[in-house]
Design a protein around this motif. Structure first.
Motif, mmCIF file in Angstrom:
data_model
loop_
_atom_site.group_PDB
_atom_site.id
_atom_site.type_symbol
_atom_site.label_atom_id
_atom_site.label_comp_id
_atom_site.label_asym_id
_atom_site.label_seq_id
_atom_site.Cartn_x
_atom_site.Cartn_y
_atom_site.Cartn_z
ATOM 1 N N GLY A 109 -6.756 38.653 34.540
ATOM 2 C CA GLY A 109 -6.097 37.804 33.376
ATOM 3 C C GLY A 109 -7.053 36.421 33.204
ATOM 4 N N PRO A 110 -6.458 35.886 32.071
ATOM 5 C CA PRO A 110 -7.568 34.731 31.566
ATOM 6 C C PRO A 110 -7.812 33.633 32.718
ATOM 7 N N PRO A 111 -8.943 33.412 32.684
ATOM 8 C CA PRO A 111 -9.341 32.395 33.517
ATOM 9 C C PRO A 111 -8.866 30.998 32.976
ATOM 10 N N ARG A 112 -8.809 30.658 31.703
ATOM 11 C CA ARG A 112 -8.221 29.399 31.102
ATOM 12 C C ARG A 112 -7.584 29.968 30.261
ATOM 13 N N LEU A 113 -6.324 29.233 29.846
ATOM 14 C CA LEU A 113 -5.211 29.554 28.892
ATOM 15 C C LEU A 113 -5.514 28.063 27.847
ATOM 16 N N LEU A 114 -5.871 28.156 26.780
ATOM 17 C CA LEU A 114 -5.828 27.147 25.965
ATOM 18 C C LEU A 114 -4.216 26.923 25.258
ATOM 19 N N GLN A 115 -3.688 25.747 25.542
ATOM 20 C CA GLN A 115 -2.256 25.599 25.179
ATOM 21 C C GLN A 115 -2.223 24.457 24.573
ATOM 22 N N HIS A 116 -1.201 24.021 23.697
ATOM 23 C CA HIS A 116 -0.633 22.757 23.290
ATOM 24 C C HIS A 116 -0.153 22.076 24.353
ATOM 25 N N ARG A 117 -0.763 21.018 24.506
ATOM 26 C CA ARG A 117 -0.159 20.084 25.711
ATOM 27 C C ARG A 117 1.275 19.665 25.804
ATOM 28 N N ASP A 118 1.948 19.779 24.877
ATOM 29 C CA ASP A 118 3.022 19.139 24.784
ATOM 30 C C ASP A 118 4.093 20.462 25.114
ATOM 31 N N CYS A 119 4.063 21.435 24.446
ATOM 32 C CA CYS A 119 5.094 22.429 24.422
ATOM 33 C C CYS A 119 4.580 23.759 25.227
ATOM 34 N N GLY A 120 3.192 23.806 25.617
ATOM 35 C CA GLY A 120 2.578 24.977 26.258
ATOM 36 C C GLY A 120 2.426 26.341 25.518
ATOM 37 N N GLY A 121 2.731 26.076 24.103
ATOM 38 C CA GLY A 121 2.224 27.097 23.264
ATOM 39 C C GLY A 121 0.769 27.410 23.285
ATOM 40 N N ALA A 122 0.527 28.966 23.070
ATOM 41 C CA ALA A 122 -0.897 29.298 23.166
ATOM 42 C C ALA A 122 -1.547 28.782 21.752
ATOM 43 N N LEU A 123 -2.918 28.263 21.768
ATOM 44 C CA LEU A 123 -3.896 27.810 20.634
ATOM 45 C C LEU A 123 -4.029 29.095 19.793
ATOM 46 N N GLY A 124 -3.709 28.701 18.423
ATOM 47 C CA GLY A 124 -4.153 29.319 17.297
ATOM 48 C C GLY A 124 -5.250 28.966 16.295
ATOM 49 N N VAL A 125 -6.160 29.687 15.746
ATOM 50 C CA VAL A 125 -6.941 28.886 14.919
ATOM 51 C C VAL A 125 -6.961 29.452 13.662
ATOM 52 N N GLU A 126 -6.735 28.845 12.694
ATOM 53 C CA GLU A 126 -6.421 29.049 11.183
ATOM 54 C C GLU A 126 -7.744 28.419 10.338
#
Lengths: 161, 161
Positions: A109-126
């Motif tokens: 599995g991923p060694p690091r998860l990039l997340q929104h600090r407040d809600c834990g949602g995954a990071l998206g780049v747009e």
């Protein structure tokens, strides 16, 4: 200070790579952003020789990407703090994480998860147009020759996808 | 196929850099995305030796980042087309352009302008939470240890800024 490995290249990417294009350098930046900032911690984390690490750190300090800070007097010990210029590279490292996880997934599995600090949602780049505010796909972006383009660059078409 | 330069690193960035961490490799990708895709054009554009270029191209083809296509029979000539995996690196290259232009501006102006094809507006890159849809700043993002984290990584704090 710049060691121009690509003197004939009038290119923003080539200029960036002269500073951060070396692989250890990007891993040092990763660690500095993760909070691993002391010389001895970096040696342990990276498994790099002290000489190579010192060279890379000196270059990053000379380029104002890291700031050298003495945190202990006797014996003298130093840590390396990311500057705003380093924070501006966060996006590059985030993209490398997302690309690595997509195409070279770690078996556990991923060694690091990039997340929104407040809600834990995954990071998206747009991508977004700064003028009309539409969200862009890669196919909507063109890389036109700018005012500083070389003749060769001006001949080349824009980024075709 | 992977040459594991960093065998002890359980890290998505390190894995990505094993494929694209070499500076010529990123410049080759830049050219391929710009439409410079034939072997001889790449030699001219990069000023790289044919041996080094051939090595880098072979590695990128082995990793399915470029696709080798014979565009002429006699004599045989090849071009190298970016795959979807290469297009997924567009964001990395775009960020390197934006960083280079900000911190190492070319005296004659930016050599390339990244623009919205339809309206000519400048490209912006944004972070957005995939759950709550808020736009994120770097300080809003954390890199938490994921399921595949090493013990060392789990000990480290999240990306501190």
């Amino acid at each position: 200070v710049l060691d121009s490995a690509y003197p004939q290249q009038v290119c923003s990417i080539a200029r960036s790579l002269e500073v951060i294009g070396e692989r250890w350098t990007l891993l040092i930046l990763r660690d500095a952003l993760l909070g691993i900032r002391r010389f001895d911690e970096l040696v342990d984390s990276l498994g790099v020789t002290r000489t190579v690490l010192a060279n890379r750190l000196n270059k990053l300090v000379a380029h104002d990407v890291l700031e050298r800070n003495r945190y202990q007097q006797r014996p003298e010990r130093f840590e390396y703090l990311p500057t705003d210029k380093a924070l501006a590279l966060y996006a590059v490292l985030a993209q490398l994480i997302l690309w690595g996880d997509e195409y070279y997934p770690n078996p556990g599995g991923p060694p690091r998860l990039l997340q929104h600090r407040d809600c834990g949602g995954a990071l998206g780049v747009e991508y977004r147009c700064r003028r009309c505010q539409s969200e862009l796909e890669v196919a909507d972006i063109e890389a036109r020759p700018g005012p500083g383009a070389s003749t060769r660059a001006s001949r080349a078409a824009d980024l075709r996808v």
